[in-house]
Every structure is written in structure tokens, then in C-alpha cells.
Scaffold this motif. Structure first.
Motif, PDB file in Angstrom:
ATOM      1  N   TRP A   1     104.174  29.046 -22.617  1.00 32.43           N
ATOM      2  CA  TRP A   1     102.950  29.542 -23.265  1.00 32.43           C
ATOM      3  C   TRP A   1     102.740  30.979 -22.817  1.00 32.43           C
ATOM      4  CZ3 TRP A   1      99.499  27.651 -26.806  1.00 32.43           C
ATOM      5  CH2 TRP A   1      98.332  28.403 -26.964  1.00 32.43           C
ATOM      6  N   THR A   2     102.560  31.896 -23.763  1.00 29.02           N
ATOM      7  CA  THR A   2     102.273  33.284 -23.396  1.00 29.02           C
ATOM      8  C   THR A   2     101.096  33.766 -24.251  1.00 29.02           C
ATOM      9  OG1 THR A   2     103.596  34.426 -25.095  1.00 29.02           O
ATOM     10  CG2 THR A   2     104.791  33.670 -23.131  1.00 29.02           C
ATOM     11  N   PRO A   3     100.480  34.882 -23.863  1.00 27.23           N
ATOM     12  CA  PRO A   3      99.368  35.403 -24.679  1.00 27.23           C
ATOM     13  C   PRO A   3      99.819  35.758 -26.103  1.00 27.23           C
ATOM     14  CG  PRO A   3      99.463  36.495 -22.536  1.00 27.23           C
ATOM     15  CD  PRO A   3     100.690  35.656 -22.634  1.00 27.23           C
ATOM     16  N   GLU A   4     101.108  36.022 -26.279  1.00 27.06           N
ATOM     17  CA  GLU A   4     101.612  36.394 -27.615  1.00 27.06           C
ATOM     18  C   GLU A   4     101.902  35.187 -28.488  1.00 27.06           C
ATOM     19  OE1 GLU A   4     103.114  37.866 -24.736  1.00 27.06           O
ATOM     20  OE2 GLU A   4     101.557  39.384 -25.025  1.00 27.06           O
ATOM     21  N   GLY A   5     102.038  34.019 -27.867  1.00 34.89           N
ATOM     22  CA  GLY A   5     102.373  32.814 -28.631  1.00 34.89           C
ATOM     23  C   GLY A   5     103.240  31.884 -27.797  1.00 34.89           C
ATOM     24  N   VAL A   6     103.815  30.866 -28.473  1.00 36.83           N
ATOM     25  CA  VAL A   6     104.673  29.900 -27.777  1.00 36.83           C
ATOM     26  C   VAL A   6     106.104  30.432 -27.862  1.00 36.83           C
ATOM     27  CG1 VAL A   6     105.424  27.501 -27.671  1.00 36.83           C
ATOM     28  CG2 VAL A   6     103.113  28.043 -28.509  1.00 36.83           C
ATOM     29  N   VAL A   7     106.666  30.767 -26.697  1.00 35.42           N
ATOM     30  CA  VAL A   7     108.005  31.364 -26.657  1.00 35.42           C
ATOM     31  C   VAL A   7     109.046  30.274 -26.360  1.00 35.42           C
ATOM     32  CG1 VAL A   7     109.480  33.062 -25.492  1.00 35.42           C
ATOM     33  CG2 VAL A   7     107.068  33.590 -25.926  1.00 35.42           C
ATOM     34  N   MET A   8     110.090  30.237 -27.171  1.00 35.95           N
ATOM     35  CA  MET A   8     111.153  29.235 -26.994  1.00 35.95           C
ATOM     36  C   MET A   8     112.511  29.924 -27.033  1.00 35.95           C
ATOM     37  SD  MET A   8     109.968  26.740 -30.042  1.00 35.95           S
ATOM     38  CE  MET A   8     108.263  26.180 -30.142  1.00 35.95           C
ATOM     39  N   ILE A   9     113.435  29.413 -26.250  1.00 39.71           N
ATOM     40  CA  ILE A   9     114.816  29.889 -26.392  1.00 39.71           C
ATOM     41  C   ILE A   9     115.337  29.300 -27.703  1.00 39.71           C
ATOM     42  CG2 ILE A   9     115.845  27.985 -25.013  1.00 39.71           C
ATOM     43  CD1 ILE A   9     117.828  30.149 -23.920  1.00 39.71           C
ATOM     44  N   ASP A  10     116.016  30.099 -28.510  1.00 35.26           N
ATOM     45  CA  ASP A  10     116.461  29.645 -29.830  1.00 35.26           C
ATOM     46  C   ASP A  10     117.770  28.854 -29.678  1.00 35.26           C
ATOM     47  OD1 ASP A  10     117.335  29.227 -32.376  1.00 35.26           O
ATOM     48  OD2 ASP A  10     116.857  31.244 -33.092  1.00 35.26           O
ATOM     49  N   GLN A  11     117.648  27.519 -29.773  1.00 32.24           N
ATOM     50  CA  GLN A  11     118.803  26.655 -29.511  1.00 32.24           C
ATOM     51  C   GLN A  11     119.753  26.581 -30.705  1.00 32.24           C
ATOM     52  OE1 GLN A  11     118.100  23.127 -27.151  1.00 32.24           O
ATOM     53  NE2 GLN A  11     116.094  23.877 -26.515  1.00 32.24           N
ATOM     54  N   THR A  12     119.355  27.182 -31.827  1.00 29.17           N
ATOM     55  CA  THR A  12     120.306  27.221 -32.949  1.00 29.17           C
ATOM     56  C   THR A  12     121.312  28.359 -32.731  1.00 29.17           C
ATOM     57  OG1 THR A  12     118.938  28.736 -34.278  1.00 29.17           O
ATOM     58  CG2 THR A  12     118.547  26.367 -34.572  1.00 29.17           C
ATOM     59  N   ARG A  13     120.979  29.287 -31.829  1.00 26.02           N
ATOM     60  CA  ARG A  13     121.851  30.465 -31.646  1.00 26.02           C
ATOM     61  C   ARG A  13     122.729  30.397 -30.398  1.00 26.02           C
ATOM     62  NH1 ARG A  13     121.068  34.570 -35.173  1.00 26.02           N
ATOM     63  NH2 ARG A  13     119.305  34.272 -36.543  1.00 26.02           N
ATOM     64  N   LEU A  14     122.380  29.478 -29.500  1.00 29.73           N
ATOM     65  CA  LEU A  14     123.213  29.329 -28.299  1.00 29.73           C
ATOM     66  C   LEU A  14     124.562  28.711 -28.704  1.00 29.73           C
ATOM     67  CD1 LEU A  14     120.612  27.917 -25.739  1.00 29.73           C
ATOM     68  CD2 LEU A  14     121.799  30.115 -25.585  1.00 29.73           C
ATOM     69  N   PRO A  15     125.642  29.005 -28.022  1.00 33.02           N
ATOM     70  CA  PRO A  15     125.749  29.821 -26.819  1.00 33.02           C
ATOM     71  C   PRO A  15     126.069  31.293 -27.113  1.00 33.02           C
ATOM     72  CG  PRO A  15     127.829  28.755 -27.211  1.00 33.02           C
ATOM     73  CD  PRO A  15     126.926  28.352 -28.350  1.00 33.02           C
ATOM     74  N   THR A  16     126.232  31.631 -28.396  1.00 32.64           N
ATOM     75  CA  THR A  16     126.691  32.996 -28.668  1.00 32.64           C
ATOM     76  C   THR A  16     125.610  34.034 -28.397  1.00 32.64           C
ATOM     77  OG1 THR A  16     126.382  32.349 -30.947  1.00 32.64           O
ATOM     78  CG2 THR A  16     128.643  32.672 -30.243  1.00 32.64           C
ATOM     79  N   GLU A  17     124.348  33.651 -28.665  1.00 31.45           N
ATOM     80  CA  GLU A  17     123.251  34.596 -28.433  1.00 31.45           C
ATOM     81  C   GLU A  17     122.161  33.921 -27.636  1.00 31.45           C
ATOM     82  OE1 GLU A  17     121.392  36.304 -31.957  1.00 31.45           O
ATOM     83  OE2 GLU A  17     123.348  36.081 -32.921  1.00 31.45           O
ATOM     84  N   GLU A  18     121.661  34.574 -26.592  1.00 31.84           N
ATOM     85  CA  GLU A  18     120.497  34.059 -25.863  1.00 31.84           C
ATOM     86  C   GLU A  18     119.282  34.823 -26.357  1.00 31.84           C
ATOM     87  OE1 GLU A  18     120.973  33.856 -21.581  1.00 31.84           O
ATOM     88  OE2 GLU A  18     118.797  33.652 -21.330  1.00 31.84           O
ATOM     89  N   THR A  19     118.649  34.269 -27.396  1.00 32.10           N
ATOM     90  CA  THR A  19     117.488  34.954 -27.966  1.00 32.10           C
ATOM     91  C   THR A  19     116.267  34.053 -27.879  1.00 32.10           C
ATOM     92  OG1 THR A  19     118.182  34.176 -30.123  1.00 32.10           O
ATOM     93  CG2 THR A  19     118.711  36.454 -29.606  1.00 32.10           C
ATOM     94  N   TYR A  20     115.109  34.651 -27.927  1.00 30.81           N
ATOM     95  CA  TYR A  20     113.859  33.907 -27.795  1.00 30.81           C
ATOM     96  C   TYR A  20     113.000  34.124 -29.043  1.00 30.81           C
ATOM     97  CZ  TYR A  20     115.334  33.042 -23.060  1.00 30.81           C
ATOM     98  OH  TYR A  20     116.062  32.611 -21.980  1.00 30.81           O
ATOM     99  N   VAL A  21     112.339  33.041 -29.459  1.00 29.45           N
ATOM    100  CA  VAL A  21     111.496  33.074 -30.648  1.00 29.45           C
ATOM    101  C   VAL A  21     110.054  32.939 -30.176  1.00 29.45           C
ATOM    102  CG1 VAL A  21     110.853  31.668 -32.662  1.00 29.45           C
ATOM    103  CG2 VAL A  21     113.273  32.037 -32.120  1.00 29.45           C
ATOM    104  N   THR A  22     109.154  33.736 -30.740  1.00 33.77           N
ATOM    105  CA  THR A  22     107.729  33.581 -30.412  1.00 33.77           C
ATOM    106  C   THR A  22     107.021  32.976 -31.619  1.00 33.77           C
ATOM    107  OG1 THR A  22     107.843  35.508 -28.981  1.00 33.77           O
ATOM    108  CG2 THR A  22     105.638  34.782 -29.629  1.00 33.77           C
ATOM    109  N   CYS A  23     106.511  31.754 -31.456  1.00 34.85           N
ATOM    110  CA  CYS A  23     105.765  31.102 -32.534  1.00 34.85           C
ATOM    111  C   CYS A  23     104.311  31.535 -32.405  1.00 34.85           C
ATOM    112  CB  CYS A  23     105.879  29.580 -32.433  1.00 34.85           C
ATOM    113  SG  CYS A  23     107.568  28.998 -32.589  1.00 34.85           S
ATOM    114  N   LYS A  24     103.814  32.171 -33.438  1.00 35.61           N
ATOM    115  CA  LYS A  24     102.470  32.774 -33.348  1.00 35.61           C
ATOM    116  C   LYS A  24     101.379  31.872 -33.905  1.00 35.61           C
ATOM    117  CE  LYS A  24     104.094  37.552 -33.325  1.00 35.61           C
ATOM    118  NZ  LYS A  24     104.042  37.667 -31.878  1.00 35.61           N
TER     119      LYS A  24
END
Ligand code: MRU
Length: 350
Positions: A7-30
Motif C-alpha cells: 500500500w502506498t500513497p500513490e496506490g496499490v503497488v504490485m510486482i507485475d507477474q505477467t512480465r517476470l522473469p524477463t522484466e522486474e516491473t511494478y504496477v500501481t493500481c490507482k
């Protein structure tokens, strides 16, 4: 250890498991609709993690709801989140918990601001408790593994599938923390490849030895005498101990029993659905057949192929050597041992 959801002030941040292992990216659900989309689209997946996401989805939804029709908005938010995925009971458990907290706050006349704040606190509590629960599951499960165990697992029941630490992988982590030299055989887990993409990646982050197998190699390995135990997670466990888990778990369980290898299920009490008499009643999610005819968007079958995609299967309780929970280890007859554990009594049947 990787942070699955926050939980962050910007929204719910999740590691994007559709992109692992090639990319470690995070999605912010607003907003809550984005959280629902992330659950449906498998950006976040795994029963306990879906529960945490749903709790945070309710919290963010109420943050943004108009104060005049809060009750109606609460209903709508919960119903959208409940419609995302049908099999993992933790989703419904978490929504129910958030509803209960909301009703409590309403009944004492809490202000809208207090309700908004308290629901965030409750969602964060769901996350924190999940990590502690997994550590406890890990401690109970670690005792079941022999020295230098080689453990087979299916799908990803690790930190990525939970608030952190993992259930099946939590057992492995705890065993290693207690000084056991455990190594892992990870089934790739067609069609979504949670084993190949997520379990291998997650274990590599922690330098835990892991070897990847395609799903059809499991029988050969179980027959070889080289597998000490199978440990998997669960999406829903019926009152009689039948276990719904990722498609492909059932054949692994049958092959384990055939070859005398213990088959353990590691799951929190929130994965028990004692309202169901047997696994027959567990709803099995049917996903898009394109996830079968394509691998990561690349066609592996001719155009127009008819395919099916039941995303889970049910392992009958007779194949389950034990169910490891945060309250202790349950063994058959599960109708008794699971009820005992669910009611909070520890040290159940061994
Ligand atoms: O479709 P998924 O990836 O959500 O399925 C996940 C599983 O089947 C896991 O094994 C289960 O949720 C347990 S996770 C601790």
C-alpha cells in the motif's frame, strides 16, 4: 525477499507477474477497478496474494467513494472484486473480513474519514499477518523434511503468491533457515508457467538451489527415488481435505503416492473452506484457451485450434500425506483434524 504487494500513497503497488522473469516491473493500481483488473489479468496471483490485493482493493475503493452512498459503494466494490477469480477462497475470505470491519465501524458511528483510515489499516494488517502466518507454516513444515531434502513443487506458492515468504516455498525457506540443505525441483506448470517463470526466479533471488522440469518429467523423477517430498500450495481446501490447486497438481499427487513419496500441502487456515463437504463442490476457473494455444503470445498450435483451460484441479484427500497450516499439521481423517486446526487449537493430528 521480493515485495509482492504494498500500500502506498500513490496506490496499490504490485510486482507485475505477467512480465517476470524477463522484466522486474511494478504496477500501481490507482483505483479498485485497476486492482480487480490486476487480479483477473494475473499481474498478481496466488491465493493469499489475491486475498491481500482484494483487501487493498476494498480500501482504495472506499478512499475514493462519495461519502453519501458509502454502503452502496462498499457493496459494489466488494461485488466487482469477488467477480475476478472464482477458485481461490482467500479472495472471498479477505472481502468478508473487510466487510466485517466496515460493519463494525458503521455500527459504532465512525466518521467517513475514520472508516477510510481504518480500512487501510485493516488491509495492511491482512498483509502483515499473512507474512507471519507463512513463517509459522514454514516452521511446522520444515520439521517434516529429511536432511538434504530434494523437494518437488508445482506452480508458485512462494513470496510472489502471498504477502511474502510463501507457503510451500516458506516450508523450504524455513528448512534452509534451520540448517537443512534443501534443493528444489520446480515443475514448469503449463500453461502459465508459474514454475518456470516465477518459482525459479524467486528461488534464484534467494540463492536457493533449484532445477526446472517440464511437467511431464515429474513421474520419471518421482520414480527415480531422488525426490524426498512434494510440497505444494492450495487455492481451496474442502472440509474433507480435498485440495484445489494449480492444474497439474493432481497427477503429481497420484504419482507421488504410487512411488511412496510424501505429498504435502502448505496453506493458511484462510484457504480452508469448511462449508464444502468435498472438492466436488469447489468452483474451477476456466480461463481463456488462448493461454494454452499460445505461450507468452507466441502460437504453439495451428490457427483455429480448439483448446480447453481449466486453471485448477482437485486432488482427492487420499493422496494428501498432510496439510501444513499456521496452527499445525493435519493428517487424515481431515474432517476432524482440519476442524480442530480451524478452531484455533494447535498441535493437531500428527
Ligand atoms: O492461477 P494462480 O497462479 O493464481 O494459481 C496459484 C496456485 O495454484 C498456487 O499454488 C496457490 O494459489 C497457492 S499460493 C500460496
Amino acid at each position: 525477499m521480493v515485495k509482492t504487494i504494498e500500500w502506498t500513497p500513490e496506490g496499490v503497488v504490485m510486482i507485475d507477474q505477467t512480465r517476470l522473469p524477463t522484466e522486474e516491473t511494478y504496477v500501481t493500481c490507482k483505483n479498485y477497478l485497476e486492482v480487480a483488473g490486476a487480479i483477473r489479468g494475473m499481474i498478481i496471483r496466488g491465493a493469499p496474494a489475491i486475498g491481500v490485493a482484494a483487501a487493498m482493493g476494498v480500501a482504495i475503493g472506499i478512499q475514493q467513494a462519495a461519502s453519501e452512498d458509502l454502503d452502496a459503494r462498499m457493496e459494489e466494490i466488494c461485488s466487482v472484486l469477488a467477480g475476478t477469480r472464482p477458485t481461490a477462497v482467500n479472495l472471498f475470505w479477505a472481502i468478508e473480513r473487510m466487510k466485517r470491519r466496515y460493519r463494525e465501524l458503521r455500527s459504532v458511528g465512525a466518521s467517513v474519514t475514520a472508516i477510510r483510515n481504518e480500512l487501510v489499516t485493516e488491509a495492511e494488517r491482512v498483509l502483515e499477518e499473512d507474512i507471519a502466518i507463512n513463517q509459522s507454516i514454514g516452521r511446522h513444515g520444515a520439521e517434516l523434511l529429511p536432511a538434504n531434502a530434494q523437494v518437488m513443487t508445482h506452480c508458485n506458492a512462494g513470496a510472489l503468491a502471498t504477502g511474502g515468504y510463501g507457503t510451500a516455498l516458506g516450508v523450504i525457506r524455513a528448512a534452509i533457515e534451520s540448517g537443512n540443505s534443501v534443493s528444489v525441483l520446480a515443475n514448469e506448470t503449463r500453461p502459465f508457467l508459474q514454475g518456470a517463470r516465477l518459482t525459479v526466479w524467486e528461488l534464484q533471488q534467494d540463492s536457493i538451489p533449484v532445477t526446472l522440469l517440464t511437467d511431464n518429467m515429474a513421474g520419471h523423477l518421482l520414480h527415480s527415488g531422488k525426490v524426498s517430498a512434494v510440497v505444494v500450495g492450495a487455492d481451496r481446501i474442502a472440509g474433507n481435505g480435498d485440495v484445489a490447486n494449480k492444474i497439474g497438481t493432481y497427477p503429481v499427487a497420484v504419482l507421488a503416492k504410487e512411488n511412496g513419496v510424501p505429498f504435502y500441502v502448505a496453506a493458511p487456515i484462510s484457504t480452508l473452506d469448511l462449508s464444502l463437504a468435498s472438492g466436488e463442490d469447489i468452483p474451477i476457473e476456466e480461463r481463456n484457451p488462448a493461454e494454452v494455444t499460445e505461450l507468452q503470445g507466441v502460437a504453439v498450435a495451428p490457427p483455429g485450434t480448439t483448446a480447453m483451460h481449466p486453471a485448477f484441479d482437485v486432488t482427492p484427500n487420499r493422496y494428501v500425506s498432510a496439510i501444513i497450516t499456521e496452527h499445525g499439521v493435519a493428517r487424515a481423517p481431515y474432517v476432524e483434524s482440519l476442524r480442530k486446526l480451524a478452531s484455533g487449537r494447535t498441535n493437531a493430528a500428527s
